[in-house]
Design a protein around this motif. Structure first.
Motif, PDB file in Angstrom:
ATOM      1  N   GLN A 270      36.723  54.200  28.029  1.00  0.00           N
ATOM      2  CA  GLN A 270      36.699  52.932  27.364  1.00  0.00           C
ATOM      3  C   GLN A 270      35.925  53.460  25.754  1.00  0.00           C
ATOM      4  OE1 GLN A 270      38.002  50.251  27.029  1.00  0.00           O
ATOM      5  NE2 GLN A 270      38.457  49.626  29.474  1.00  0.00           N
ATOM      6  N   VAL A 271      34.841  54.217  25.931  1.00  0.00           N
ATOM      7  CA  VAL A 271      34.202  54.806  24.562  1.00  0.00           C
ATOM      8  C   VAL A 271      35.275  55.556  23.982  1.00  0.00           C
ATOM      9  CG1 VAL A 271      32.171  56.288  23.698  1.00  0.00           C
ATOM     10  CG2 VAL A 271      31.964  54.417  25.744  1.00  0.00           C
ATOM     11  N   CYS A 272      35.691  56.534  24.455  1.00  0.00           N
ATOM     12  CA  CYS A 272      36.820  57.435  23.690  1.00  0.00           C
ATOM     13  C   CYS A 272      37.882  56.703  23.205  1.00  0.00           C
ATOM     14  CB  CYS A 272      37.129  58.441  24.575  1.00  0.00           C
ATOM     15  SG  CYS A 272      35.971  59.736  25.241  1.00  0.00           S
ATOM     16  N   ALA A 273      38.489  55.534  24.013  1.00  0.00           N
ATOM     17  CA  ALA A 273      39.571  54.917  23.300  1.00  0.00           C
ATOM     18  C   ALA A 273      39.116  54.182  22.278  1.00  0.00           C
ATOM     19  CB  ALA A 273      40.135  54.087  24.490  1.00  0.00           C
ATOM     20  N   SER A 274      37.933  53.402  22.353  1.00  0.00           N
ATOM     21  CA  SER A 274      37.543  52.447  21.105  1.00  0.00           C
ATOM     22  C   SER A 274      37.069  53.561  19.908  1.00  0.00           C
ATOM     23  CB  SER A 274      36.055  51.834  21.816  1.00  0.00           C
ATOM     24  OG  SER A 274      36.366  51.120  22.503  1.00  0.00           O
ATOM     25  N   LEU A 275      36.880  54.579  20.223  1.00  0.00           N
ATOM     26  CA  LEU A 275      36.507  55.646  19.021  1.00  0.00           C
ATOM     27  C   LEU A 275      37.735  56.356  18.533  1.00  0.00           C
ATOM     28  CD1 LEU A 275      33.159  57.197  20.132  1.00  0.00           C
ATOM     29  CD2 LEU A 275      33.692  55.367  18.368  1.00  0.00           C
TER      30      LEU A 275
ATOM     31  N   LEU B  48      37.033  63.984  29.204  1.00  0.00           N
ATOM     32  CA  LEU B  48      36.208  62.970  28.316  1.00  0.00           C
ATOM     33  C   LEU B  48      35.035  63.121  27.614  1.00  0.00           C
ATOM     34  CD1 LEU B  48      37.474  59.923  30.650  1.00  0.00           C
ATOM     35  CD2 LEU B  48      38.475  60.374  28.868  1.00  0.00           C
ATOM     36  N   TRP B  49      34.125  63.726  28.506  1.00  0.00           N
ATOM     37  CA  TRP B  49      32.895  63.881  27.960  1.00  0.00           C
ATOM     38  C   TRP B  49      33.013  64.933  26.803  1.00  0.00           C
ATOM     39  CZ3 TRP B  49      28.515  61.631  27.725  1.00  0.00           C
ATOM     40  CH2 TRP B  49      27.890  60.818  28.605  1.00  0.00           C
ATOM     41  N   ARG B  50      33.906  66.033  27.077  1.00  0.00           N
ATOM     42  CA  ARG B  50      34.193  66.946  25.889  1.00  0.00           C
ATOM     43  C   ARG B  50      34.692  66.363  24.798  1.00  0.00           C
ATOM     44  NH1 ARG B  50      31.891  70.103  24.017  1.00  0.00           N
ATOM     45  NH2 ARG B  50      31.112  71.038  26.024  1.00  0.00           N
ATOM     46  N   GLN B  51      35.518  65.472  24.839  1.00  0.00           N
ATOM     47  CA  GLN B  51      36.100  64.843  23.668  1.00  0.00           C
ATOM     48  C   GLN B  51      34.954  63.940  22.939  1.00  0.00           C
ATOM     49  OE1 GLN B  51      39.100  62.119  24.636  1.00  0.00           O
ATOM     50  NE2 GLN B  51      40.800  63.699  25.183  1.00  0.00           N
ATOM     51  N   LEU B  52      34.219  63.407  23.609  1.00  0.00           N
ATOM     52  CA  LEU B  52      33.263  62.563  22.947  1.00  0.00           C
ATOM     53  C   LEU B  52      31.891  63.383  22.522  1.00  0.00           C
ATOM     54  CD1 LEU B  52      32.138  59.511  22.612  1.00  0.00           C
ATOM     55  CD2 LEU B  52      31.260  59.801  25.038  1.00  0.00           C
TER      56      LEU B  52
ATOM     57  N   ARG C 143      22.687  60.273  28.715  1.00  0.00           N
ATOM     58  CA  ARG C 143      23.288  61.438  28.292  1.00  0.00           C
ATOM     59  C   ARG C 143      23.957  61.201  26.879  1.00  0.00           C
ATOM     60  NH1 ARG C 143      28.154  64.604  31.563  1.00  0.00           N
ATOM     61  NH2 ARG C 143      28.517  66.195  30.078  1.00  0.00           N
ATOM     62  N   LEU C 144      24.463  60.005  26.707  1.00  0.00           N
ATOM     63  CA  LEU C 144      25.098  59.830  25.327  1.00  0.00           C
ATOM     64  C   LEU C 144      24.239  59.654  24.074  1.00  0.00           C
ATOM     65  CD1 LEU C 144      27.624  56.432  25.490  1.00  0.00           C
ATOM     66  CD2 LEU C 144      27.979  58.717  24.609  1.00  0.00           C
ATOM     67  N   LEU C 145      23.135  59.096  24.529  1.00  0.00           N
ATOM     68  CA  LEU C 145      21.952  59.261  23.398  1.00  0.00           C
ATOM     69  C   LEU C 145      21.498  60.811  23.179  1.00  0.00           C
ATOM     70  CD1 LEU C 145      19.868  56.042  24.369  1.00  0.00           C
ATOM     71  CD2 LEU C 145      21.335  56.388  22.693  1.00  0.00           C
ATOM     72  N   HIS C 146      21.293  61.609  24.190  1.00  0.00           N
ATOM     73  CA  HIS C 146      21.047  62.764  23.914  1.00  0.00           C
ATOM     74  C   HIS C 146      21.999  63.636  23.346  1.00  0.00           C
ATOM     75  CE1 HIS C 146      19.461  66.719  24.808  1.00  0.00           C
ATOM     76  NE2 HIS C 146      20.401  67.220  25.288  1.00  0.00           N
ATOM     77  N   VAL C 147      23.295  63.633  23.492  1.00  0.00           N
ATOM     78  CA  VAL C 147      24.443  64.364  22.936  1.00  0.00           C
ATOM     79  C   VAL C 147      24.465  63.766  21.425  1.00  0.00           C
ATOM     80  CG1 VAL C 147      26.730  64.506  22.751  1.00  0.00           C
ATOM     81  CG2 VAL C 147      25.626  64.450  24.847  1.00  0.00           C
ATOM     82  N   GLY C 148      24.287  62.433  21.290  1.00  0.00           N
ATOM     83  CA  GLY C 148      24.405  61.945  19.812  1.00  0.00           C
ATOM     84  C   GLY C 148      23.454  62.120  19.000  1.00  0.00           C
TER      85      GLY C 148
END
Length: 278
Positions: free
Chosen positions: A90-95, A108-112, A146-151
């Motif tokens: 959903q995150v990838c699609a929204s973005l 999906l994680w790689r795309q994000l 994990r999202l917060l760490h990557v971003g």
């Protein structure tokens, strides 16, 4: 059904999540100010909590509209029932990263990750408004961390706003650790409840006060200041008043309506008859 009787242009207490029905109480004003602080000060995460029915989802929608006037990008995603793979998809699609239905979680994680790395290089800002976090599957909570760490490795490019009714024990440690700011929507006090009701009536073209002082007190007592419950009670009260050709709604009508809501109709309450005639 009752609008003509009460000289209303529309039903004032419908439960639609419509921005035109947003009532900016002092509580909601403070919540929006804190949400904007998260965005403007590049905070990583805010926990947006409050009892069910206090208006968190509608407040997020208002915040999303406010963010359109800023350089920040934002997306609102509902997490009810989602597991990690569905959530990241959903995150990838929204973005607009173009995930297919067959894309697996590692891809999906790689795309994000690639998107967030690019955002950090350009010092861009992305804010994800995540609703009903407490109703997501447990596996989503580590994914948020994990999202917060990557971003935010090279530049604070990602902020999360996590909306929930209450923090589950299984989520408490992680959410407390990643949160920079707590934002809470509380129940209305008596004065705010009255102002809320009169405002919604006014937005619907009402020029007079349709509820007695005792009715307001009964509504506050039964609803406990929860806007969603206030809407439900007032809507049925106007229906009952229409059926009985009343000029105002008193505490007795409110009390009988509340019996209907609880599934305990009383003999003098003829709301069901009015509904059946529609």
């Amino acid at each position: 059904m009752y609008c003509d009787f009460w000289n209303l242009t529309q039903a004032p207490f419908n439960q639609r999540l419509d921005l035109e029905y947003f009532f900016e109480s002092e509580i909601h004003e403070e919540a929006l100010a804190r949400l904007l602080y998260i965005a403007d000060e590049q905070k990583k995460c805010g926990i947006f909590s409050g009892p069910a029915g206090t208006g968190k989802t509608l407040t997020l929608k208002v915040f999303e509209q406010l963010l359109k006037r800023t350089p920040h990008q934002s997306e609102l995603i509902d997490l009810i029932g989602l597991g990690e793979e569905e959530f990241i998809w959903q995150v990838c699609a929204s973005l607009r990263l173009g995930p297919s239905f067959e894309t697996k979680l590692p891809q999906l994680w790689r795309q994000l990750t690639d998107y967030l790395n690019g955002l950090q290089l350009t010092q861009g800002r992305q804010i994800l408004l995540l609703d009903h976090v407490d109703q997501a599957r447990t596996e989503c909570i580590p994914a948020l961390e994990r999202l917060l760490h990557v971003g935010n490795q090279q530049f604070p490019s990602l902020s999360l706003v996590l909306a929930l009714d209450k923090m589950n024990l299984s989520q408490a440690d992680t959410l407390s650790r990643i949160s920079d700011l707590s934002i809470e929507l509380d129940r209305f006090e008596q004065e705010t409840t009255e102002s809320y009701i009169t405002s919604r009536l006014s937005w619907s073209g009402c020029q007079t006060d349709l509820f007695s002082a005792a009715a307001y007190q009964e509504i506050q007592s039964v609803s406990q200041g929860i806007p969603e419950k206030i809407n439900q009670i007032c809507d049925l009260a106007l229906l009952a008043g229409f059926e009985q050709s009343l000029s105002t709604i008193d505490a007795d009508v409110v009390n009988r309506v509340c019996h209907e809501i609880r599934g305990m109709p009383v003999s003098r309450n003829r709301i069901s008859e009015a509904i059946q005639r529609v």
